[in-house]
Write a protein that holds these residues in place. Structure first.
Motif, PDB file in Angstrom:
ATOM      1  N   GLU A  75       6.099 -21.089 -19.779  1.00 27.36           N
ATOM      2  CA  GLU A  75       5.720 -22.427 -20.068  1.00 27.36           C
ATOM      3  C   GLU A  75       6.072 -22.250 -22.083  1.00 27.36           C
ATOM      4  O   GLU A  75       6.725 -23.010 -22.203  1.00 27.36           O
ATOM      5  N   GLU A  76       5.052 -21.613 -22.731  1.00 23.05           N
ATOM      6  CA  GLU A  76       5.439 -21.088 -23.693  1.00 23.05           C
ATOM      7  C   GLU A  76       6.978 -20.759 -24.376  1.00 23.05           C
ATOM      8  O   GLU A  76       7.336 -21.604 -25.563  1.00 23.05           O
ATOM      9  N   CYS A  77       7.616 -19.986 -23.399  1.00 21.09           N
ATOM     10  CA  CYS A  77       9.026 -19.973 -24.455  1.00 21.09           C
ATOM     11  C   CYS A  77       9.778 -20.409 -24.556  1.00 21.09           C
ATOM     12  O   CYS A  77      10.548 -21.058 -25.068  1.00 21.09           O
ATOM     13  N   ILE A  96      12.356 -25.553 -29.499  1.00 19.24           N
ATOM     14  CA  ILE A  96      11.885 -25.909 -31.233  1.00 19.24           C
ATOM     15  C   ILE A  96      13.125 -25.590 -31.644  1.00 19.24           C
ATOM     16  O   ILE A  96      13.715 -25.222 -32.495  1.00 19.24           O
ATOM     17  N   ARG A  97      13.924 -24.363 -30.693  1.00 18.97           N
ATOM     18  CA  ARG A  97      15.414 -23.557 -31.291  1.00 18.97           C
ATOM     19  C   ARG A  97      16.602 -24.783 -31.351  1.00 18.97           C
ATOM     20  O   ARG A  97      17.343 -24.356 -31.741  1.00 18.97           O
ATOM     21  N   ASN A 120      17.085 -15.247 -24.621  1.00 17.47           N
ATOM     22  CA  ASN A 120      16.839 -14.234 -25.657  1.00 17.47           C
ATOM     23  C   ASN A 120      15.812 -13.877 -25.824  1.00 17.47           C
ATOM     24  O   ASN A 120      15.047 -13.375 -26.072  1.00 17.47           O
ATOM     25  N   LYS A 121      15.614 -15.618 -25.554  1.00 17.64           N
ATOM     26  CA  LYS A 121      13.392 -15.573 -26.448  1.00 17.64           C
ATOM     27  C   LYS A 121      12.852 -15.063 -25.187  1.00 17.64           C
ATOM     28  O   LYS A 121      11.685 -14.632 -25.884  1.00 17.64           O
ATOM     29  N   ALA A 122      12.615 -15.318 -23.802  1.00 17.99           N
ATOM     30  CA  ALA A 122      12.098 -14.371 -22.902  1.00 17.99           C
ATOM     31  C   ALA A 122      12.276 -12.705 -23.301  1.00 17.99           C
ATOM     32  O   ALA A 122      11.133 -12.656 -22.788  1.00 17.99           O
ATOM     33  N   ILE A 123      13.541 -12.570 -23.596  1.00 13.22           N
ATOM     34  CA  ILE A 123      13.853 -10.875 -23.403  1.00 13.22           C
ATOM     35  C   ILE A 123      13.157 -10.572 -24.491  1.00 13.22           C
ATOM     36  O   ILE A 123      12.145  -9.408 -24.625  1.00 13.22           O
TER      37      ILE A 123
END
Length: 180
Positions: free
Chosen positions: A48-50, A56-57, A82-85
């Motif tokens: 959820e935070e990701c 935002i990105r 990419n954010k998750a990784i």
């Protein structure tokens, strides 16, 4: 779900600061992007935070999106993956203390969602089975476990460009299989 053209238009309007377009894009794509983050991170709260970070990105990067005939979902999915990784690698690099918190009970998806997911999962499994075993393993490792292309090239003892070609061609075969 909105059409790809509508999503592309939303991204264009977001680049101009259109908050309504941003809300519409969130409504149209957040579930899919959350699912991608959840699959990589295997932690609902962190996913959820990701997903919030992804949007935002998107808000800040929408002006750099270029219409190129490819699916705008590909752009969004790439950001989410990419954010998750990045989060997964940060987690592996040093414990964030989250694992010390008590696990909260999860409501989880309903029966209809589970049935649809099982059907889609079955199709993906069948299509992955049509790939050579080493290609299927490479796909799983890069997209589900967050390994880098370099890690995979080393693991399979092939040049980096060969690994990129493997992944690109395997994804093309999966896309064809899943759309057929």
């Amino acid at each position: 779900m909105s059409t790809l053209g509508e999503i592309e238009d939303m991204i264009g309007r977001i680049a101009l600061g259109d908050r309504k377009a941003f809300a519409a894009l969130y409504a149209a794509t957040s579930a899919k992007l959350f699912g991608i983050a959840l699959r990589v991170l295997n932690d609902r709260q962190e996913a959820e935070e990701c997903t919030q970070e992804v949007f935002i990105r998107v808000w800040h990067a929408a002006g750099r999106y270029q219409r190129n005939g490819l699916s705008p979902m590909t752009w969004l999915i790439t950001i989410a993956r990419n954010k998750a990784i990045d989060r997964l690698r940060a987690r592996k690099a040093g414990s964030s203390g989250l694992d010390e918190l008590a696990e909260l009970p999860d409501a989880g998806p309903g029966p209809e969602t589970l049935a649809i997911a099982a059907d889609e999962r079955g199709r993906v499994i069948v299509c992955m089975g049509e790939l050579p075993p080493d290609r299927a393993e490479a796909i799983r490792r890069v997209y589900l476990e967050g390994e880098t292309y370099k890690d995979l090239a080393d693991r399979f003892e092939v040049p980096l460009n060969t690994m990129r070609t493997w992944l690109r061609r395997s994804l093309q075969r999966l896309r064809e299989c899943l759309s057929g």
